[in-house]
Enzyme design. Structure first.
Site, PDB file in Angstrom:
ATOM      1  N   TYR A 124       0.830  -1.214   0.000  1.00 59.07           N
ATOM      2  CA  TYR A 124       0.000   0.000   0.000  1.00 59.07           C
ATOM      3  C   TYR A 124       0.862   1.259   0.000  1.00 59.07           C
ATOM      4  CZ  TYR A 124      -4.238  -2.653   0.957  1.00 59.07           C
ATOM      5  OH  TYR A 124      -5.303  -3.510   0.875  1.00 59.07           O
ATOM      6  N   LYS A 173       4.688 -14.466   3.768  1.00 57.10           N
ATOM      7  CA  LYS A 173       4.917 -15.326   2.604  1.00 57.10           C
ATOM      8  C   LYS A 173       6.425 -15.330   2.358  1.00 57.10           C
ATOM      9  CE  LYS A 173       3.278 -17.716  -0.954  1.00 57.10           C
ATOM     10  NZ  LYS A 173       2.707 -19.063  -0.808  1.00 57.10           N
ATOM     11  N   ASP A 206      -1.198 -18.476   2.521  1.00 56.97           N
ATOM     12  CA  ASP A 206      -2.119 -19.399   1.838  1.00 56.97           C
ATOM     13  C   ASP A 206      -2.630 -20.469   2.803  1.00 56.97           C
ATOM     14  OD1 ASP A 206       0.604 -19.952   1.804  1.00 56.97           O
ATOM     15  OD2 ASP A 206       0.552 -21.158  -0.008  1.00 56.97           O
ATOM     16  N   ASP A 230      -5.524  -6.976   5.091  1.00 59.72           N
ATOM     17  CA  ASP A 230      -6.770  -6.508   4.477  1.00 59.72           C
ATOM     18  C   ASP A 230      -7.613  -7.710   4.064  1.00 59.72           C
ATOM     19  OD1 ASP A 230      -8.634  -4.844   3.364  1.00 59.72           O
ATOM     20  OD2 ASP A 230      -7.517  -4.475   1.516  1.00 59.72           O
TER      21      ASP A 230
END
Ligand code: NAD
Length: 369
Positions: A124, A173, A206, A230
């Protein structure tokens, strides 16, 4: 004591749900002095900019803000006012509790977890550009700093300690994003060592999504970077009963701003149909933040009882497809009035009324469905 609070009605359903939240806030008997300031569409019309400096000044002065959702044009147009507000005021920790209410609208009535999302950087950061002139390739940069990782992860562990939560999960991740994900992972491991009484573990984003969809009750506090937070907070809102009942708060070192997880839901704007509960529970969070514990408990209980009784609830808690026990839907304003009516009347010592919704039925076969 009277609290001066910057109030941003926002746009879309924002003005309707913030009006509802004000009504309930005032029913608590706590004094509020609303400093109403416009951002988003109404500010563009009046002042030619979606985020006038006067809005930031008001929040810096009052240090408390109740905010409605603000529309961001998709694909082009001005940058998100919501993101700009978080970055300019350094509201770095976005706290989004996902708590099932009265077992309604959820298959997981035991859901009670908190997502803590880093809110100032990551993907962002607004660092993105077209690579070539014919716009056939583009790049977005995820800016991740150790300082921002440390402060949001510390915030999550301190929150867990304060609220007597037992378990913090760091989500990243780092197998693919070796630098940005790796930095967050390293910061998480180092911070966890300072809180030996709180269990800490890590999940790849994930796997986290799959685990949440199967067994949300195994998670307690989740801390993660901006974009993952988010997405996870909408997922968790869905697990707990929907965006209509999911509140949120943004914390910096001295400022706290309260806004629901949901957006401006333009298709319902001006129809008095939106669920006011998420914005009303933002008032509950604000009251807890300033130490008005009894008033906060009253708001929460009034919401719970209204949903459990299910006579005056909006479409998302009423209609087939959303609930196993359909009832005629009420308007946003009618539900807010019902919650406000209950606020001074609730008995805080009594047990919470037993859930009667579909999720509750799954948890307890004795319950009415
Ligand atoms: P959204 O949250 O506005 O709406 C998604 C769907 O959720 C709606 O169509 C509706 O079915 C349901 N919903 C949302 N709030 C509800 C409520 N109070 N009661 C009942 N149902 C409700 O998400 P979107 O459609 O992806 O985004 C619309 C706009 O809002 C976009 O411009 C987006 O950028 C903006 N947005 C703003 C914020 C914010 O102000 N913090 C957050 C998210 C999205």
């Amino acid at each position: 004591m009277t609290y001066r609070v910057s109030l941003i009605p926002g746009d879309g359903i924002g003005p309707e749900v913030t009006r509802a939240a004000q009504l309930v806030a005032e029913a608590t008997g706590v004094g509020f002095d609303w400093d109403v300031v416009e951002a988003g569409e109404p500010a563009i019309r009046k002042e030619g900019t979606p985020l006038p400096e006067s809005v930031l000044d008001s929040i810096r002065r009052n240090r408390l803000c109740l905010k409605g959702p603000i529309t961001t044009p998709i694909g082009s147009g001005f940058r998100s006012v919501n993101v700009a507000l978080r970055q300019q005021l350094e509201l770095y920790a976005s706290v989004r509790p996902a708590r099932a209410i009265a077992g309604e609208g959820t298959r997981f009535p035991e859901t009670d977890l908190i997502v803590v999302r880093e809110a100032t950087e990551g993907l962002y950061s607004g660092v993105e550009h077209w690579v070539d002139r014919d716009h056939s390739a583009a790049e977005s940069v995820a800016v991740v700093t150790r300082k921002a990782c440390d402060r949001v992860i510390r915030f999550a562990f301190e929150l867990a300690r304060r609220e007597r939560r037992k378990h913090v999960t760091g989500v990243h991740k780092a197998n693919i994003m070796k630098t940005t994900g790796g930095l967050f992972q390293t910061a998480f491991g180092a911070m966890a060592a300072n809180y030996p009484e709180i269990a800490a573990d890590e999940r790849l984003i994930d796997n986290m999504c799959m685990q949440l969809a199967k067994k949300p009750s195994e998670y307690d506090v989740i801390v993660t970077t901006n974009l993952f937070g988010d997405i996870l907070s909408d997922l968790c809102a869905g697990l707990a009963g929907g965006l209509g009942v999911a509140p949120g708060a943004l914390f910096g070192d001295t400022i706290a701003a309260f806004e629901p997880v949901h957006g401006s839901a333009p298709k319902y704007a001006g129809q008095d149909r939106a669920d006011p509960v998420a914005e009303i529970l933002c008032v509950e969070m604000l009251l807890r933040h300033v130490g008005e514990r009894e008033a906060a408990d009253r708001v929460f209980r009034a919401v719970w009882e209204t949903i459990a009784e299910k006579k005056v609830v909006t479409y998302d808690l009423a209609l087939p497809g959303y609930t196993a026990r359909p009832v005629p839907p009420s308007s946003c304003s009618a539900m807010a009035k019902e919650i406000a009516r209950r606020v001074p009347l609730v008995d805080l010592a009594a047990p919470l009324p037993r859930p009667r919704g579909a999720g509750a039925a799954a948890a307890d076969p004795q319950l009415e469905t």
